[in-house]
Design an enzyme around this catalytic site. Structure first.
Site, PDB file in Angstrom:
ATOM      1  N   SER A 124       0.849  -1.202   0.000  1.00  0.00           N
ATOM      2  CA  SER A 124       0.000   0.000   0.000  1.00  0.00           C
ATOM      3  C   SER A 124       0.876   1.241   0.000  1.00  0.00           C
ATOM      4  O   SER A 124       1.985   1.239   0.568  1.00  0.00           O
ATOM      5  CB  SER A 124      -0.851  -0.023   1.266  1.00  0.00           C
ATOM      6  OG  SER A 124      -1.424   1.241   1.486  1.00  0.00           O
ATOM      7  N   TYR A 149      -1.850  -1.643  10.786  1.00  0.00           N
ATOM      8  CA  TYR A 149      -2.113  -2.125   9.429  1.00  0.00           C
ATOM      9  C   TYR A 149      -0.971  -1.701   8.495  1.00  0.00           C
ATOM     10  O   TYR A 149      -0.374  -2.515   7.796  1.00  0.00           O
ATOM     11  CB  TYR A 149      -3.459  -1.580   8.917  1.00  0.00           C
ATOM     12  CG  TYR A 149      -3.538  -1.521   7.420  1.00  0.00           C
ATOM     13  CD1 TYR A 149      -3.721  -2.682   6.677  1.00  0.00           C
ATOM     14  CD2 TYR A 149      -3.394  -0.313   6.728  1.00  0.00           C
ATOM     15  CE1 TYR A 149      -3.748  -2.639   5.292  1.00  0.00           C
ATOM     16  CE2 TYR A 149      -3.424  -0.262   5.356  1.00  0.00           C
ATOM     17  CZ  TYR A 149      -3.604  -1.424   4.635  1.00  0.00           C
ATOM     18  OH  TYR A 149      -3.617  -1.379   3.271  1.00  0.00           O
ATOM     19  N   LYS A 153       2.273  -3.890   6.563  1.00  0.00           N
ATOM     20  CA  LYS A 153       2.663  -3.866   5.137  1.00  0.00           C
ATOM     21  C   LYS A 153       4.155  -3.547   4.998  1.00  0.00           C
ATOM     22  O   LYS A 153       4.867  -4.176   4.211  1.00  0.00           O
ATOM     23  CB  LYS A 153       1.847  -2.814   4.371  1.00  0.00           C
ATOM     24  CG  LYS A 153       0.367  -3.118   4.264  1.00  0.00           C
ATOM     25  CD  LYS A 153       0.098  -4.303   3.362  1.00  0.00           C
ATOM     26  CE  LYS A 153      -1.372  -4.636   3.257  1.00  0.00           C
ATOM     27  NZ  LYS A 153      -1.638  -5.927   2.630  1.00  0.00           N
TER      28      LYS A 153
HETATM   29  C1  UD1 Z   1      -7.017   4.588   3.726  1.00  0.00           C
HETATM   30  C2  UD1 Z   1      -5.978   4.119   4.695  1.00  0.00           C
HETATM   31  C3  UD1 Z   1      -4.856   3.481   3.931  1.00  0.00           C
HETATM   32  C4  UD1 Z   1      -5.387   2.350   3.071  1.00  0.00           C
HETATM   33  C5  UD1 Z   1      -6.477   2.873   2.141  1.00  0.00           C
HETATM   34  C6  UD1 Z   1      -7.148   1.756   1.393  1.00  0.00           C
HETATM   35  C7  UD1 Z   1      -6.268   5.682   6.578  1.00  0.00           C
HETATM   36  C8  UD1 Z   1      -5.628   6.754   7.396  1.00  0.00           C
HETATM   37  N1  UD1 Z   1      -5.535   5.231   5.522  1.00  0.00           N
HETATM   38  O1  UD1 Z   1      -6.436   5.603   2.915  1.00  0.00           O
HETATM   39  O2  UD1 Z   1      -3.897   2.994   4.840  1.00  0.00           O
HETATM   40  O3  UD1 Z   1      -4.353   1.764   2.317  1.00  0.00           O
HETATM   41  O4  UD1 Z   1      -7.487   3.526   2.924  1.00  0.00           O
HETATM   42  O5  UD1 Z   1      -8.011   2.278   0.444  1.00  0.00           O
HETATM   43  O6  UD1 Z   1      -7.355   5.245   6.841  1.00  0.00           O
HETATM   44  N2  UD1 Z   1     -12.707  11.078   3.826  1.00  0.00           N
HETATM   45  C9  UD1 Z   1     -13.746  11.914   4.172  1.00  0.00           C
HETATM   46  N3  UD1 Z   1     -14.886  11.370   4.706  1.00  0.00           N
HETATM   47  C10 UD1 Z   1     -15.020  10.020   4.915  1.00  0.00           C
HETATM   48  C11 UD1 Z   1     -13.958   9.165   4.554  1.00  0.00           C
HETATM   49  C12 UD1 Z   1     -12.814   9.731   4.024  1.00  0.00           C
HETATM   50  O7  UD1 Z   1     -13.663  13.121   4.012  1.00  0.00           O
HETATM   51  O8  UD1 Z   1     -16.077   9.598   5.423  1.00  0.00           O
HETATM   52  C13 UD1 Z   1     -11.502  11.657   3.194  1.00  0.00           C
HETATM   53  C14 UD1 Z   1     -10.202  11.407   3.946  1.00  0.00           C
HETATM   54  O9  UD1 Z   1      -9.967  12.402   4.901  1.00  0.00           O
HETATM   55  C15 UD1 Z   1      -9.185  11.383   2.803  1.00  0.00           C
HETATM   56  C16 UD1 Z   1      -9.974  10.823   1.615  1.00  0.00           C
HETATM   57  O10 UD1 Z   1     -11.342  11.016   1.948  1.00  0.00           O
HETATM   58  O11 UD1 Z   1      -8.799  12.700   2.485  1.00  0.00           O
HETATM   59  C17 UD1 Z   1      -9.724   9.351   1.365  1.00  0.00           C
HETATM   60  O12 UD1 Z   1      -9.958   8.621   2.565  1.00  0.00           O
HETATM   61  P1  UD1 Z   1     -10.023   7.023   2.588  1.00  0.00           P
HETATM   62  O13 UD1 Z   1     -10.922   6.534   1.517  1.00  0.00           O
HETATM   63  O14 UD1 Z   1     -10.327   6.597   3.988  1.00  0.00           O
HETATM   64  O15 UD1 Z   1      -8.569   6.579   2.171  1.00  0.00           O
HETATM   65  P2  UD1 Z   1      -7.136   7.006   2.794  1.00  0.00           P
HETATM   66  O16 UD1 Z   1      -7.268   7.598   4.127  1.00  0.00           O
HETATM   67  O17 UD1 Z   1      -6.387   7.745   1.762  1.00  0.00           O
END
Ligand code: UD1
Length: 335
Positions: A124, A149, A153
């Site tokens: 990842s 997690y 990795k």
């Molecule tokens: C997350 C994991 C990462 C993993 C990946 C798999 C974390 C900190 N990291 O990445 O280790 O490999 O998923 O896909 O969890 N967001 C919102 N509202 C929400 C959910 C997310 O605003 O309800 C925003 C987050 O702040 C971020 C973006 O959407 O800016 C993407 O979030 P997310 O889909 O959870 O992925 P990552 O955090 O990048």
């Protein structure tokens, strides 16, 4: 040629099994159904019109691995099985380290025992921690992971490199995924997390379908064009195709290979919301809330090494990802 796919009924594993079958591989899947559903077996067969072997077993189970390696002439392993919920990993570190590390160690132990050396590993972009420079190349510093997690990795990458040193025939191809979303265009396969989703895309589709009320956008004061977090979203079908290219590389050459699998494009949370609304003609109500602890402002790949060495690049765009993600959830809800 027979290949073993661990976690082959999960989100990325199932899409990869489809691509492998369509490319003529004989596929053996091991999956304990801890985060997947048995229905996926029939869905894969329906999409491809091809059969494969399925064992409902945990990859940590050495006797099960013995049975599989004895029964089948496995030439390569694609290892998807693993726990992946970031928040849960903070609550249950022992479970995460035990499952993710032990499954990989046992798998590698059995591979060496049975003379199978080609290993494709689901890593990842999380191994880069908080990026010092963007876009991220494979040469960027790794480590500084902030949850068990991500650390699992990072540790597994190191373990695979150490095994290669001890036996240079052992060839790991480490694939660092950025943010996989989307679903199979048939609408049969996609991401179906249990309970309330943590990741952005599964949350958006549930708000759009009316199952959840409103999306919380975690922070709009990041140093990004619109203040919301920027990520490199990649369609799961593109990602699956990347595994086939990685497999061909491993079968043709010994070594240790590491590739970013991303598109190279960064999109913000609001880019996703607005694009989703436009493509699918539905509203996604949202509100801005505080930042989520541990989140970074921006993360996107330089995917050029994969193009250069594997001949792979992502072909599908954000609109495909939005359309296919929604189609999958609507099809699920039809039942
Ligand atoms: C997350 C994991 C990462 C993993 C990946 C798999 C974390 C900190 N990291 O990445 O280790 O490999 O998923 O896909 O969890 N967001 C919102 N509202 C929400 C959910 C997310 O605003 O309800 C925003 C987050 O702040 C971020 C973006 O959407 O800016 C993407 O979030 P997310 O889909 O959870 O992925 P990552 O955090 O990048």
């Amino acid at each position: 040629m027979e290949v073993l796919v661990t976690g082959g009924l999960g989100f990325i594993g199932s899409h990869t099994v489809v691509e492998l079958l369509e490319d003529g591989y004989q596929v053996v899947v091991i999956d304990d159904l801890s985060n997947s559903s048995i229905d996926v077996v029939d869905k894969i067969k329906e999409i491809t019109g091809k059969d494969f072997v399925f064992y409902q077993k945990n990859v940590c189970d050495l006797d099960a691995l013995d049975m599989i390696f004895q029964k089948h002439s496995i030439q390569a392993v694609l290892h998807f099985a693993g726990y992946k919920a970031v928040g849960e990993s903070v609550q249950k570190p022992i479970l995460y380290y035990e499952n993710n590390l032990l499954s990989t160690l046992h798998l590698c132990q059995k591979m060496l025992e049975y003379g199978c050396y080609k290993f494709i590993f689901s890593s990842s972009a999380t191994v880069y921690g908080d990026p010092e420079v963007l876009p991220l190349t494979e040469k960027c510093k790794v480590g500084g992971t902030t949850n068990p997690y991500g650390t699992s990795k990072f540790m597994i990458e190191q373990i695979l490199k150490d095994i290669h040193v001890s036996n240079p025939k052992f060839t790991p191809v480490i694939l660092r995924y950025f943010n996989p979303i989307g679903a199979h265009p048939s609408g049969y396969l996609g991401e179906k997390p249990n309970g309330i989703p943590n990741n952005l895309m599964p949350y958006i589709v549930r708000v759009a379908s009316g199952e959840l009320e409103i999306l919380s956008v975690f922070g709009d004061d990041y140093d990004t064009p619109d203040g919301t977090g920027v990520r490199d979203y990649i369609h799961v079908v593109d990602l699956a195709k990347g595994h086939l290219c990685a497999l061909k590389k491993a079968l043709g050459e010994d070594g240790v290979f590491v590739y970013n699998l991303g598109t190279g494009c960064g999109y913000s949370v609001l880019d996703l919301v607005h694009n989703f609304e436009k493509v699918n003609g539905v509203k996604v109500p949202y509100k801005i809330v505080d930042r989520r602890p541990g989140d970074i402002a921006s993360c996107y790949a330089d995917p050029s090494l994969a193009l250069q060495e594997l001949g792979w690049k992502a072909e599908l765009g954000l609109e495909d990802m939005m359309r296919d993600s929604y189609r999958f959830i609507l099809k699920q809800n039809e039942k």
